[in-house]
Design a protein around this motif. Structure first.
Motif, PDB file in Angstrom:
ATOM      1  N   ILE A   1      34.884   0.780 -12.628  1.00  0.00           N
ATOM      2  CA  ILE A   1      35.208   0.738 -11.204  1.00  0.00           C
ATOM      3  C   ILE A   1      34.896  -0.637 -10.620  1.00  0.00           C
ATOM      4  O   ILE A   1      35.430  -1.017  -9.593  1.00  0.00           O
ATOM      5  N   GLY A   2      34.025  -1.379 -11.287  1.00  0.00           N
ATOM      6  CA  GLY A   2      33.690  -2.711 -10.810  1.00  0.00           C
ATOM      7  C   GLY A   2      32.218  -2.869 -10.531  1.00  0.00           C
ATOM      8  O   GLY A   2      31.374  -2.209 -11.154  1.00  0.00           O
ATOM      9  N   TYR A   3      31.918  -3.712  -9.552  1.00  0.00           N
ATOM     10  CA  TYR A   3      30.543  -4.072  -9.225  1.00  0.00           C
ATOM     11  C   TYR A   3      30.352  -4.015  -7.715  1.00  0.00           C
ATOM     12  O   TYR A   3      31.276  -4.321  -6.954  1.00  0.00           O
ATOM     13  N   ILE A   4      29.144  -3.656  -7.306  1.00  0.00           N
ATOM     14  CA  ILE A   4      28.800  -3.661  -5.890  1.00  0.00           C
ATOM     15  C   ILE A   4      27.511  -4.446  -5.694  1.00  0.00           C
ATOM     16  O   ILE A   4      26.721  -4.614  -6.624  1.00  0.00           O
ATOM     17  N   ALA A   5      27.327  -4.909  -4.481  1.00  0.00           N
ATOM     18  CA  ALA A   5      26.104  -5.600  -4.086  1.00  0.00           C
ATOM     19  C   ALA A   5      25.922  -5.379  -2.591  1.00  0.00           C
ATOM     20  O   ALA A   5      26.864  -5.005  -1.890  1.00  0.00           O
ATOM     21  N   PHE A   6      24.710  -5.622  -2.136  1.00  0.00           N
ATOM     22  CA  PHE A   6      24.402  -5.407  -0.729  1.00  0.00           C
ATOM     23  C   PHE A   6      23.777  -6.655  -0.133  1.00  0.00           C
ATOM     24  O   PHE A   6      23.096  -7.415  -0.820  1.00  0.00           O
ATOM     25  N   PHE A   7      23.992  -6.838   1.174  1.00  0.00           N
ATOM     26  CA  PHE A   7      23.368  -7.954   1.892  1.00  0.00           C
ATOM     27  C   PHE A   7      23.154  -7.574   3.344  1.00  0.00           C
ATOM     28  O   PHE A   7      23.707  -6.580   3.830  1.00  0.00           O
ATOM     29  N   THR A   8      22.337  -8.376   4.022  1.00  0.00           N
ATOM     30  CA  THR A   8      22.154  -8.263   5.458  1.00  0.00           C
ATOM     31  C   THR A   8      22.863  -9.449   6.080  1.00  0.00           C
ATOM     32  O   THR A   8      22.662 -10.600   5.658  1.00  0.00           O
ATOM     33  N   ASP A   9      23.725  -9.179   7.062  1.00  0.00           N
ATOM     34  CA  ASP A   9      24.504 -10.246   7.685  1.00  0.00           C
ATOM     35  C   ASP A   9      23.698 -10.973   8.752  1.00  0.00           C
ATOM     36  O   ASP A   9      22.519 -10.700   8.959  1.00  0.00           O
ATOM     37  N   SER A  10      24.337 -11.907   9.426  1.00  0.00           N
ATOM     38  CA  SER A  10      23.680 -12.723  10.448  1.00  0.00           C
ATOM     39  C   SER A  10      23.202 -11.907  11.640  1.00  0.00           C
ATOM     40  O   SER A  10      22.372 -12.372  12.416  1.00  0.00           O
TER      41      SER A  10
END
Length: 132
Positions: A110-119
């Motif tokens: 299915i692929g890859y996921i990642a997480f972040f916090t935006d500005s």
């Protein structure tokens, strides 16, 4: 199920990412995803729309503090990180965002996921078929 339910092929039809500093948030997403956003005013509310094809799911950065505010534990959307999650995470950090750990491989190709916090303090997901 109704006929209308069966005819629907997508769950998400639109998303909005709230911003308290609209210009900062637009610059962040343009830099992090390496895409231009279309600034508009809709119903008196400043928005910056992510490019999308007709009929595809769309979304925008929205400045409407009376209605929505950024939150790290609010709604989670996954944005397209093509061509790779690794490249997108690097751009996120250069744009001033904070990544949350490494990319995660999904099962069944299915692929890859990642997480972040935006500005603005929102927690956002990324998805792509390729890691690097």
């Amino acid at each position: 199920m109704t006929a209308a339910t069966l005819a629907s092929t997508r769950v998400l039809s639109w998303f909005e990412i709230p911003a308290m500093d609209f210009d900062r948030a637009v610059r962040f997403y343009e830099a992090a995803l390496d895409v231009p956003l279309q600034r508009e005013v809709f119903g008196g509310v400043p928005i910056a729309v992510f490019a999308h094809e007709e009929g595809a799911t769309g979304g925008a950065i929205v400045f409407n503090p009376q209605q929505t505010k950024p939150a790290p534990d609010g709604v989670l959307v996954y944005l397209d990180a093509s061509p790779t999650v690794t490249d997108a995470l690097a751009r996120v950090e250069r744009a001033g965002g904070k990544k949350h750990g490494p990319a995660i491989e999904l099962p069944n190709n299915i692929g890859y996921i990642a997480f972040f916090t935006d500005s603005e303090g929102n927690r956002v997901g990324l998805h792509s078929l390729k890691l690097a």
